[in-house]
Motif scaffolding. Sequence first.
Motif, short mmCIF file in Angstrom:
data_model
loop_
_atom_site.label_atom_id
_atom_site.label_comp_id
_atom_site.label_asym_id
_atom_site.label_seq_id
_atom_site.Cartn_x
_atom_site.Cartn_y
_atom_site.Cartn_z
N THR A 103 18.96 14.48 -12.49
CA THR A 103 17.78 15.29 -12.22
C THR A 103 16.99 14.59 -11.12
N LEU A 104 16.29 15.35 -10.33
CA LEU A 104 15.47 14.77 -9.27
C LEU A 104 14.07 14.50 -9.81
N LYS A 105 13.61 13.31 -9.57
CA LYS A 105 12.27 12.91 -9.99
C LYS A 105 11.47 12.66 -8.72
N THR A 106 10.37 13.35 -8.57
CA THR A 106 9.51 13.16 -7.40
C THR A 106 8.49 12.09 -7.71
N ILE A 107 8.41 11.09 -6.83
CA ILE A 107 7.45 10.02 -7.00
C ILE A 107 6.57 9.95 -5.77
N THR A 108 5.39 9.42 -5.93
CA THR A 108 4.47 9.26 -4.81
C THR A 108 4.23 7.78 -4.59
N LEU A 109 4.52 7.34 -3.39
CA LEU A 109 4.26 5.95 -3.01
C LEU A 109 2.92 5.88 -2.32
N LEU A 110 2.19 4.81 -2.55
CA LEU A 110 0.89 4.61 -1.93
C LEU A 110 1.00 3.46 -0.93
N GLN A 111 0.60 3.72 0.29
CA GLN A 111 0.57 2.68 1.33
C GLN A 111 -0.87 2.53 1.81
N VAL A 112 -1.35 1.31 1.81
CA VAL A 112 -2.69 1.02 2.31
C VAL A 112 -2.56 -0.05 3.38
N ASP A 113 -3.04 0.27 4.58
CA ASP A 113 -3.00 -0.68 5.69
C ASP A 113 -4.40 -0.85 6.25
N LYS A 114 -4.65 -2.00 6.77
CA LYS A 114 -5.92 -2.27 7.43
C LYS A 114 -5.79 -1.78 8.87
N LYS A 115 -6.83 -1.09 9.36
CA LYS A 115 -6.81 -0.55 10.73
C LYS A 115 -6.86 -1.66 11.74
#
Length: 115
Positions: A103-115
Amino acid sequence: MEKKVQQYYKLKQKHKEMEKELAELRQEIVTYCNEQEKNDVEIGSYKVKLVTQNRKEYDDLKLYETLSDPEVWRMLSKSDSAKIASLTKLNVISEDKISHTYTLKTITLLQVDKK
Protein backbone atom coordinates in the motif's frame (compact mmCIF):
# COMPACT_ATOMS: atom_id res chain seq x y z
CA MET A 1 32.75 3.38 34.44
CA GLU A 2 29.69 4.19 36.54
CA LYS A 3 30.05 7.88 35.63
CA LYS A 4 30.07 6.98 31.94
CA VAL A 5 26.97 4.84 32.34
CA GLN A 6 25.32 7.63 34.34
CA GLN A 7 26.25 10.20 31.67
CA TYR A 8 24.95 7.90 28.93
CA TYR A 9 21.66 7.48 30.78
CA LYS A 10 21.29 11.24 31.25
CA LEU A 11 22.02 11.91 27.59
CA LYS A 12 19.52 9.26 26.49
CA GLN A 13 16.86 10.93 28.65
CA LYS A 14 17.68 14.33 27.13
CA HIS A 15 17.59 12.76 23.69
CA LYS A 16 14.08 11.38 24.33
CA GLU A 17 12.92 14.77 25.60
CA MET A 18 14.39 16.53 22.56
CA GLU A 19 12.78 14.05 20.16
CA LYS A 20 9.42 14.60 21.84
CA GLU A 21 9.80 18.39 21.63
CA LEU A 22 10.92 18.16 17.99
CA ALA A 23 7.88 16.03 17.13
CA GLU A 24 5.54 18.54 18.78
CA LEU A 25 7.17 21.51 17.04
CA ARG A 26 7.16 19.66 13.71
CA GLN A 27 3.43 18.96 14.05
CA GLU A 28 2.68 22.60 14.88
CA ILE A 29 4.72 23.85 11.89
CA VAL A 30 3.11 21.34 9.51
CA THR A 31 -0.34 22.29 10.80
CA TYR A 32 0.42 25.99 10.32
CA CYS A 33 1.58 25.40 6.73
CA ASN A 34 -1.49 23.28 5.98
CA GLU A 35 -3.77 25.99 7.38
CA GLN A 36 -2.01 28.53 5.16
CA GLU A 37 -2.37 26.05 2.26
CA LYS A 38 1.30 26.56 1.41
CA ASN A 39 4.17 24.10 1.02
CA ASP A 40 6.78 26.87 0.99
CA VAL A 41 6.64 29.70 3.47
CA GLU A 42 9.10 32.19 4.92
CA ILE A 43 8.81 32.79 8.65
CA GLY A 44 11.19 35.41 9.96
CA SER A 45 14.67 34.51 8.79
CA TYR A 46 13.71 30.89 8.04
CA LYS A 47 12.38 29.16 4.97
CA VAL A 48 10.00 26.28 5.69
CA LYS A 49 9.22 23.68 3.06
CA LEU A 50 6.88 20.69 3.17
CA VAL A 51 7.77 17.82 0.85
CA THR A 52 5.25 15.04 0.27
CA GLN A 53 6.47 11.53 -0.53
CA ASN A 54 4.78 8.21 -1.16
CA ARG A 55 6.30 5.16 0.48
CA LYS A 56 5.41 1.56 -0.20
CA GLU A 57 4.52 -0.57 2.79
CA TYR A 58 4.70 -4.23 1.83
CA ASP A 59 2.58 -7.05 3.18
CA ASP A 60 5.08 -9.85 3.89
CA LEU A 61 2.56 -12.65 3.39
CA LYS A 62 1.30 -11.35 0.03
CA LEU A 63 4.85 -10.73 -1.11
CA TYR A 64 5.98 -14.23 -0.09
CA GLU A 65 3.01 -15.80 -1.87
CA THR A 66 3.76 -13.77 -5.00
CA LEU A 67 7.50 -14.43 -4.99
CA SER A 68 7.31 -18.19 -4.79
CA ASP A 69 10.86 -18.53 -6.11
CA PRO A 70 12.85 -19.41 -2.95
CA GLU A 71 16.02 -17.84 -4.36
CA VAL A 72 14.33 -14.44 -4.77
CA TRP A 73 12.72 -14.65 -1.34
CA ARG A 74 16.09 -15.62 0.17
CA MET A 75 17.52 -12.36 -1.20
CA LEU A 76 14.81 -10.48 0.64
CA SER A 77 14.20 -12.66 3.73
CA LYS A 78 11.64 -10.05 4.76
CA SER A 79 10.17 -7.10 2.94
CA ASP A 80 12.73 -4.33 2.68
CA SER A 81 11.61 -1.47 0.45
CA ALA A 82 15.15 -0.58 -0.65
CA LYS A 83 15.99 -4.18 -1.60
CA ILE A 84 12.69 -4.64 -3.42
CA ALA A 85 13.22 -1.38 -5.32
CA SER A 86 16.68 -2.60 -6.34
CA LEU A 87 15.36 -5.97 -7.50
CA THR A 88 12.61 -4.33 -9.56
CA LYS A 89 15.11 -1.91 -11.07
CA LEU A 90 17.31 -4.87 -12.04
CA ASN A 91 14.24 -6.64 -13.51
CA VAL A 92 14.62 -9.57 -11.12
CA ILE A 93 11.08 -8.80 -9.94
CA SER A 94 8.36 -7.32 -12.13
CA GLU A 95 6.61 -4.26 -10.65
CA ASP A 96 3.34 -5.50 -12.17
CA LYS A 97 3.71 -8.84 -10.43
CA ILE A 98 4.03 -7.31 -6.95
CA SER A 99 1.72 -4.29 -7.33
CA HIS A 100 -0.92 -5.90 -5.08
CA THR A 101 1.55 -6.63 -2.26
CA TYR A 102 1.93 -3.10 -0.93
CA THR A 103 0.00 0.00 0.00
CA LEU A 104 1.21 3.54 -0.60
CA LYS A 105 1.67 5.67 2.48
CA THR A 106 1.94 9.41 1.96
CA ILE A 107 4.30 11.16 4.34
CA THR A 108 5.19 14.80 4.73
CA LEU A 109 8.79 15.80 5.29
CA LEU A 110 9.58 19.11 6.95
CA GLN A 111 12.63 21.10 5.85
CA VAL A 112 13.68 24.25 7.67
CA ASP A 113 16.59 26.31 6.37
CA LYS A 114 18.00 29.60 7.46
CA LYS A 115 17.81 32.30 4.75
